[in-house]
Design a protein around this motif. Structure first.
Motif: not given
Length: 196
Positions: A75-91
Motif C-alpha cells: 500500500m505504501a509503495k503504491t501510494a508512493s508511486e501515485q503521489t511522488g512522495w516516498a512513504i513508510r512507517r517507522v517506530s
C-alpha cells in the motif's frame, strides 16, 4: 518632517508596521507542500486500518499479521508511486526491520514522546521541514500514529496476545520490539519525503 507632519522615525515605524500587517495573510496561508504532505500522509493509515479490520473479521488477529507484513508495504509503495512522495512507517520500537527510523525520524519520534508526556494529544503530533539531504533539498513530514484498540491484538501487552498471534509474530519478526503498547501511546509514525 514628512509632508503629513509625522517625524521620519514614526513614519518608518508606521511603514514597517503596515508591511507586517499586510504580510500576515501570506503567513497565515498554509504552505502548499505542507497541505500536500498532510493529505498524502493522512490517506494511508485509514486504508490500512480498514484492511486490517476486514481481515480480523474474516480470519481473526493471527491472519491480520500478514496484512501488516505484506499488504501495508504494498500500500505504501503504491501510494508512493501515485503521489511522488516516498512513504513508510517507522517506530522507536520497530517490528519490521525496515521500519528503523533514520536520525531525523528518530529525533521526531523522541520529540513526539516528550510532547505526549507533556500532555499533547498524540493524534495531533507532526513534524515537517525542508532539509538538505546530501546536497538535495527535500521536504520531510511525519505524523504520529497512536495505538488504537484494534492494534492491541498484536501490539498490546505480551500476556494479552493470543498464542497463535504470538507464534505468527515470532515466525515473521524474530527480533520484534513492538509489543507492550496501550491505547493512545505512540506506536510509531508515518513518514514521507519528496525531493524538490
Amino acid at each position: 518632517m514628512n509632508t503629513k507632519g509625522l517625524p521620519m522615525g514614526r513614519l518608518g515605524f508606521a511603514l514597517v508596521g503596515a508591511a507586517l500587517w499586510l504580510s500576515v495573510p501570506a503567513l497565515a496561508q498554509e504552505d502548499p507542500l505542507l497541505a500536500e504532505a498532510r493529505k498524502v500522509a493522512g490517506a494511508v493509515p485509514p486504508k490500512l486500518l480498514e484492511v486490517l479490520s476486514l481481515q480480523i473479521a474474516k480470519g481473526g488477529p493471527a491472519s491480520a499479521v500478514a496484512v501488516c507484513n505484506e499488504k501495508a508495504p504494498q500500500m505504501a509503495k503504491t501510494a508512493s508511486e501515485q503521489t511522488g512522495w516516498a512513504i513508510r512507517r517507522v517506530s522507536l520500537r520497530n517490528r519490521n526491520p525496515r521500519a528503523v527510523p533514520d536520525a531525523w525520524e528518530q529525533a521526531a519520534l523522541e520529540d513526539f514522546d516528550r510532547r505526549t508526556a507533556a500532555g499533547e494529544k498524540p493524534a495531533t503530533l507532526e513534524k515537517y521541514e525542508l532539509v538538505d539531504a546530501v546536497g538535495v533539498k527535500e521536504y520531510r513530514y511525519m505524523k504520529a500514529l497512536p495505538t488504537q484498540q484494534l492494534c492491541l491484538a498484536c501490539h498490546g501487552a505480551s500476556e494479552n496476545i493470543a498464542p497463535e498471534v504470538a507464534e505468527r509474530l515470532h515466525t515473521l519478526y524474530p527480533a520484534d520490539k513492538a509489543t507492550g503498547y496501550a491505547v493512545g501511546q505512540i506506536r510509531g509514525a508515518i513518514t514521507i519525503r519528496k525531493p524538490l
